[in-house]
Design a protein around this motif. Sequence first.
Motif, PDB file in Angstrom:
ATOM      1  N   TRP A  21       0.826  -1.208   0.000  1.00  0.00           N
ATOM      2  CA  TRP A  21       0.000   0.000   0.000  1.00  0.00           C
ATOM      3  C   TRP A  21       0.859   1.256   0.000  1.00  0.00           C
ATOM      4  N   TRP A  22       2.013   1.234   0.647  1.00  0.00           N
ATOM      5  CA  TRP A  22       2.923   2.375   0.583  1.00  0.00           C
ATOM      6  C   TRP A  22       3.440   2.569  -0.848  1.00  0.00           C
ATOM      7  N   ILE A  23       3.750   1.470  -1.511  1.00  0.00           N
ATOM      8  CA  ILE A  23       4.172   1.563  -2.911  1.00  0.00           C
ATOM      9  C   ILE A  23       3.042   2.121  -3.775  1.00  0.00           C
ATOM     10  N   SER A  24       1.813   1.680  -3.496  1.00  0.00           N
ATOM     11  CA  SER A  24       0.649   2.193  -4.231  1.00  0.00           C
ATOM     12  C   SER A  24       0.472   3.687  -3.983  1.00  0.00           C
ATOM     13  N   ALA A  25       0.725   4.128  -2.746  1.00  0.00           N
ATOM     14  CA  ALA A  25       0.610   5.547  -2.424  1.00  0.00           C
ATOM     15  C   ALA A  25       1.644   6.364  -3.195  1.00  0.00           C
ATOM     16  N   LEU A  26       2.856   5.824  -3.324  1.00  0.00           N
ATOM     17  CA  LEU A  26       3.888   6.516  -4.102  1.00  0.00           C
ATOM     18  C   LEU A  26       3.482   6.611  -5.569  1.00  0.00           C
ATOM     19  N   ALA A  27       2.961   5.505  -6.108  1.00  0.00           N
ATOM     20  CA  ALA A  27       2.497   5.508  -7.500  1.00  0.00           C
ATOM     21  C   ALA A  27       1.356   6.505  -7.682  1.00  0.00           C
ATOM     22  N   LEU A  28       0.479   6.603  -6.690  1.00  0.00           N
ATOM     23  CA  LEU A  28      -0.643   7.541  -6.765  1.00  0.00           C
ATOM     24  C   LEU A  28      -0.147   8.980  -6.768  1.00  0.00           C
ATOM     25  N   ALA A  29       0.867   9.271  -5.949  1.00  0.00           N
ATOM     26  CA  ALA A  29       1.424  10.627  -5.908  1.00  0.00           C
ATOM     27  C   ALA A  29       2.008  11.010  -7.270  1.00  0.00           C
ATOM     28  N   VAL A  30       2.751  10.082  -7.880  1.00  0.00           N
ATOM     29  CA  VAL A  30       3.305  10.335  -9.213  1.00  0.00           C
ATOM     30  C   VAL A  30       2.188  10.523 -10.224  1.00  0.00           C
ATOM     31  N   ALA A  31       1.147   9.688 -10.138  1.00  0.00           N
ATOM     32  CA  ALA A  31       0.021   9.781 -11.075  1.00  0.00           C
ATOM     33  C   ALA A  31      -0.689  11.122 -10.960  1.00  0.00           C
ATOM     34  N   VAL A  32      -0.872  11.610  -9.729  1.00  0.00           N
ATOM     35  CA  VAL A  32      -1.561  12.892  -9.532  1.00  0.00           C
ATOM     36  C   VAL A  32      -0.753  14.033 -10.141  1.00  0.00           C
ATOM     37  N   VAL A  33       0.565  14.024  -9.916  1.00  0.00           N
ATOM     38  CA  VAL A  33       1.419  15.075 -10.487  1.00  0.00           C
ATOM     39  C   VAL A  33       1.356  15.045 -12.008  1.00  0.00           C
ATOM     40  N   LEU A  34       1.476  13.846 -12.582  1.00  0.00           N
ATOM     41  CA  LEU A  34       1.419  13.727 -14.039  1.00  0.00           C
ATOM     42  C   LEU A  34       0.034  14.057 -14.578  1.00  0.00           C
ATOM     43  N   THR A  35      -1.010  13.774 -13.809  1.00  0.00           N
ATOM     44  CA  THR A  35      -2.371  14.120 -14.211  1.00  0.00           C
ATOM     45  C   THR A  35      -2.507  15.629 -14.379  1.00  0.00           C
ATOM     46  N   MET A  36      -1.956  16.379 -13.423  1.00  0.00           N
ATOM     47  CA  MET A  36      -2.055  17.835 -13.485  1.00  0.00           C
ATOM     48  C   MET A  36      -1.175  18.417 -14.597  1.00  0.00           C
ATOM     49  N   THR A  37       0.064  17.920 -14.721  1.00  0.00           N
ATOM     50  CA  THR A  37       0.975  18.484 -15.719  1.00  0.00           C
ATOM     51  C   THR A  37       0.528  18.136 -17.147  1.00  0.00           C
ATOM     52  N   SER A  38       0.095  16.890 -17.359  1.00  0.00           N
ATOM     53  CA  SER A  38      -0.368  16.519 -18.702  1.00  0.00           C
ATOM     54  C   SER A  38      -1.670  17.227 -19.040  1.00  0.00           C
ATOM     55  N   GLY A  39      -2.500  17.479 -18.021  1.00  0.00           N
ATOM     56  CA  GLY A  39      -3.723  18.247 -18.246  1.00  0.00           C
ATOM     57  C   GLY A  39      -3.414  19.665 -18.669  1.00  0.00           C
ATOM     58  N   TYR A  40      -2.398  20.261 -18.050  1.00  0.00           N
ATOM     59  CA  TYR A  40      -1.975  21.616 -18.430  1.00  0.00           C
ATOM     60  C   TYR A  40      -1.453  21.627 -19.864  1.00  0.00           C
ATOM     61  N   GLU A  41      -0.645  20.621 -20.235  1.00  0.00           N
ATOM     62  CA  GLU A  41      -0.108  20.552 -21.587  1.00  0.00           C
ATOM     63  C   GLU A  41      -1.233  20.434 -22.614  1.00  0.00           C
ATOM     64  N   PHE A  42      -2.242  19.630 -22.283  1.00  0.00           N
ATOM     65  CA  PHE A  42      -3.365  19.467 -23.208  1.00  0.00           C
ATOM     66  C   PHE A  42      -4.134  20.783 -23.352  1.00  0.00           C
ATOM     67  N   ALA A  43      -4.419  21.437 -22.223  1.00  0.00           N
ATOM     68  CA  ALA A  43      -5.152  22.710 -22.265  1.00  0.00           C
ATOM     69  C   ALA A  43      -4.375  23.747 -23.064  1.00  0.00           C
ATOM     70  N   ARG A  44      -3.050  23.764 -22.913  1.00  0.00           N
ATOM     71  CA  ARG A  44      -2.215  24.714 -23.661  1.00  0.00           C
ATOM     72  C   ARG A  44      -2.324  24.472 -25.153  1.00  0.00           C
ATOM     73  N   ASP A  45      -2.308  23.182 -25.569  1.00  0.00           N
ATOM     74  CA  ASP A  45      -2.406  22.874 -26.987  1.00  0.00           C
ATOM     75  C   ASP A  45      -3.785  23.211 -27.552  1.00  0.00           C
ATOM     76  N   VAL A  46      -4.835  23.018 -26.742  1.00  0.00           N
ATOM     77  CA  VAL A  46      -6.180  23.372 -27.194  1.00  0.00           C
ATOM     78  C   VAL A  46      -6.283  24.882 -27.407  1.00  0.00           C
ATOM     79  N   VAL A  47      -5.738  25.661 -26.478  1.00  0.00           N
ATOM     80  CA  VAL A  47      -5.763  27.121 -26.611  1.00  0.00           C
ATOM     81  C   VAL A  47      -5.005  27.552 -27.865  1.00  0.00           C
ATOM     82  N   ARG A  48      -3.861  26.929 -28.110  1.00  0.00           N
ATOM     83  CA  ARG A  48      -3.096  27.249 -29.316  1.00  0.00           C
ATOM     84  C   ARG A  48      -3.883  26.915 -30.573  1.00  0.00           C
ATOM     85  N   HIS A  49      -4.565  25.776 -30.555  1.00  0.00           N
ATOM     86  CA  HIS A  49      -5.359  25.387 -31.717  1.00  0.00           C
ATOM     87  C   HIS A  49      -6.506  26.359 -31.947  1.00  0.00           C
TER      88      HIS A  49
END
Length: 220
Positions: free
Chosen positions: A178-206
């Motif tokens: 479960w500690w390993i799962s928590a670490l994976a979840l933390a990484v997933a949340v960070v990547l969720t936010m950063t990839s979401g920002y990248e997508f929003a940026r590309d949509v605005v550019r389009h």
Amino acid sequence: MSQPAAPDQPHRRTPSNWNVPNALTTLRIVMVPFFGWALLHDGGHDLLWRWIAFVLFALAMLTDKIDGDLARKHDLVTDFGKIADPIADKAMTGMAFIGLAIIADFMPAWLWWTITVLVLVREWGVTFARLSIAKEIVMPAKQSGKVKTTMQALALGGFVAPFGLLDGGLALVGDALWWISALALAVAVVLTMTSGYEFARDVVRHRAGRPTEVERQQQA
């Protein structure tokens, strides 16, 4: 002098919606309520039903990989699949997030609900935005998004499985998982936010008529 007639262009076959990839996608959607019921049975404290929920979740993630590979390999990509596939994915992961927030194992409920709201707002927002511009431009998934999806599946699967509820000699191993799962979840949340920002940026550019990052790379 008249120009010779151009040879007939080969007619591209439109794949039928009745195919194996779409059947697997539909199966994932049907599995969602059964998965949710198994996860929340007896407040999430029944080991047997938690393992059943884990098996259903793992099967859903596996069929997600299989149906995508089959559709691309055999040219079975359909409009139904383009719409239903992300809905199936987000429905299953969304049910996992909400179910785990209700159960609140390992982490306090407020933290689970904070993560759940952040992730689901981002996931469904990107999905609807991607579908809304699908006829204008296809926004391919970036590497960060693919890693996010993998880490998210590993984290959710790890928490759906009742590792931390094991006792006896397996208790220490279960807590570590479960500690390993928590670490994976933390990484997933960070990547969720950063990839979401990248997508929003590309949509605005389009929308502004400027090339997206992918289009600029193709032009280079």
